[in-house]
Design a protein around this motif. Structure first.
Motif, PDB file in Angstrom:
ATOM      1  N   ALA A   1     -12.646 -11.039   6.633  1.00  0.00           N
ATOM      2  CA  ALA A   1     -12.399 -11.193   8.070  1.00  0.00           C
ATOM      3  C   ALA A   1     -11.034 -10.618   8.396  1.00  0.00           C
ATOM      4  N   LEU A   2     -10.980  -9.852   9.466  1.00  0.00           N
ATOM      5  CA  LEU A   2      -9.696  -9.409   9.991  1.00  0.00           C
ATOM      6  C   LEU A   2      -9.214 -10.492  10.945  1.00  0.00           C
ATOM      7  N   ARG A   3      -7.965 -10.868  10.829  1.00  0.00           N
ATOM      8  CA  ARG A   3      -7.380 -11.834  11.764  1.00  0.00           C
ATOM      9  C   ARG A   3      -6.632 -11.033  12.818  1.00  0.00           C
ATOM     10  N   LEU A   4      -7.003 -11.264  14.056  1.00  0.00           N
ATOM     11  CA  LEU A   4      -6.406 -10.542  15.171  1.00  0.00           C
ATOM     12  C   LEU A   4      -5.736 -11.524  16.125  1.00  0.00           C
ATOM     13  N   GLU A   5      -4.731 -11.039  16.833  1.00  0.00           N
ATOM     14  CA  GLU A   5      -4.083 -11.870  17.834  1.00  0.00           C
ATOM     15  C   GLU A   5      -3.603 -11.013  18.995  1.00  0.00           C
ATOM     16  N   LYS A   6      -3.433 -11.699  20.121  1.00  0.00           N
ATOM     17  CA  LYS A   6      -2.939 -11.042  21.328  1.00  0.00           C
ATOM     18  C   LYS A   6      -2.032 -12.019  22.059  1.00  0.00           C
ATOM     19  N   PRO A   7      -0.823 -11.569  22.413  1.00  0.00           N
ATOM     20  CA  PRO A   7       0.008 -12.434  23.259  1.00  0.00           C
ATOM     21  C   PRO A   7      -0.581 -12.469  24.670  1.00  0.00           C
ATOM     22  N   LEU A   8      -0.472 -13.618  25.308  1.00  0.00           N
ATOM     23  CA  LEU A   8      -0.980 -13.772  26.663  1.00  0.00           C
ATOM     24  C   LEU A   8       0.184 -13.967  27.626  1.00  0.00           C
ATOM     25  N   ALA A   9       0.140 -13.250  28.704  1.00  0.00           N
ATOM     26  CA  ALA A   9       1.154 -13.423  29.746  1.00  0.00           C
ATOM     27  C   ALA A   9       0.885 -14.724  30.471  1.00  0.00           C
ATOM     28  N   ALA A  10       1.933 -15.403  30.870  1.00  0.00           N
ATOM     29  CA  ALA A  10       1.757 -16.630  31.653  1.00  0.00           C
ATOM     30  C   ALA A  10       1.060 -16.269  32.960  1.00  0.00           C
ATOM     31  N   ARG A  11       0.121 -17.095  33.338  1.00  0.00           N
ATOM     32  CA  ARG A  11      -0.619 -16.845  34.577  1.00  0.00           C
ATOM     33  C   ARG A  11      -0.522 -18.064  35.452  1.00  0.00           C
ATOM     34  N   SER A  12      -0.323 -17.828  36.702  1.00  0.00           N
ATOM     35  CA  SER A  12      -0.272 -18.948  37.639  1.00  0.00           C
ATOM     36  C   SER A  12      -1.685 -19.420  37.923  1.00  0.00           C
ATOM     37  N   PRO A  13      -1.837 -20.689  38.362  1.00  0.00           N
ATOM     38  CA  PRO A  13      -3.180 -21.196  38.658  1.00  0.00           C
ATOM     39  C   PRO A  13      -3.917 -20.356  39.689  1.00  0.00           C
TER      40      PRO A  13
END
Length: 185
Positions: A170-182
Motif C-alpha cells: 500500500a502506498l500511504r498518501l497525504e494531503k494538507p487541507l486548508a482551513a475552511r469556514s463553515p
C-alpha cells in the motif's frame, strides 16, 4: 461547497453528494464487491461507520432518468437516483488528520468526474471538522486511484509492504487541507 462549483466532467453535473444512510448499505456492498477482490468492507463495517463511528460516510447519488429534450446542463426530467460511489472518512482523537478508509466508484460510472467530486466533498468534510490533513492507503497497483489522488494534490509519504490480504503493498498518501469556514464547507 467547493465540489458544487468546481468544474467537473459534464456527466458529473447530476451528482448529489449526501451522507449515507443504513438504507444505502446493500448498494454500498454491491459497489464494494465490484471494486475490490480482497479486503472488503462488510455490512457490519458500513453500519458501524454510518451510525457510530467518529467520521462521515458520503455517497455520490447519480441522477438517472429520461434525457429527453434539451441536454444542456439540466438533470434528467424523470427522476430517480442511486448511489454510484461512496467514501468513508474517519476522525480520530489526538490527531489533526482525517483518514480515508474506503473509497469506491461503481465500475460503470468511472471516468465521469464522480470520484473527483466525491473526494473534494470528503476533503471539505474533514476540513469542516477541523482536520489539517487527510491520509489514505491505496494499492500500489491501482493506477487509476493513484492518478486521481495525485491530481488532487496527494503525495506519497510511506509504503506498507504486504499490506493487503494478497500481499500487495500500500502506498500511504497525504494531503494538507486548508482551513475552511463553515460557509464554504
Amino acid at each position: 461547497m467547493r465540489h458544487e462549483i468546481d468544474p467537473v466532467h459534464c456527466d458529473a453535473a447530476c451528482i448529489v453528494i449526501r451522507r449515507a444512510t443504513v438504507a444505502d448499505i446493500p448498494t454500498l456492498l454491491a459497489i464494494e464487491e465490484q471494486s475490490f477482490a480482497t479486503d472488503r468492507m462488510t455490512r457490519r463495517n458500513f453500519r458501524y461507520a454510518i451510525l457510530k463511528a467518529k467520521g462521515v460516510v458520503l455517497v455520490a447519488d447519480c441522477q438517472v432518468g429520461d434525457w429527453s429534450g434539451d441536454r444542456s446542463n439540466d438533470c434528467p426530467s424523470d427522476i430517480g437516483s442511486r448511489p454510484a460511489a461512496y467514501g468513508v472518512l474517519g476522525f480520530h482523537a489526538g490527531t489533526p488528520l482525517a483518514r480515508l478508509t474506503s473509497f469506491a466508484v461503481e465500475p460503470g460510472c468511472r471516468g465521469r468526474g464522480i470520484a473527483r467530486r466525491l473526494l473534494s466533498a470528503l476533503e471539505d468534510a474533514a476540513a469542516a471538522h477541523g482536520c489539517s490533513g487527510l491520509r489514505l492507503e491505496v494499492r500500489a497497483d491501482n493506477t487509476a486511484a493513484i492518478a486521481l489522488y495525485t491530481a488532487a494534490g496527494y503525495r506519497r509519504f510511506a509504503v506498507y509492504p504486504a499490506y493487503y490480504e494478497d500481499d500487495m503493498a500500500a502506498l500511504r498518501l497525504e494531503k494538507p487541507l486548508a482551513a475552511r469556514s463553515p460557509a464554504t464547507s
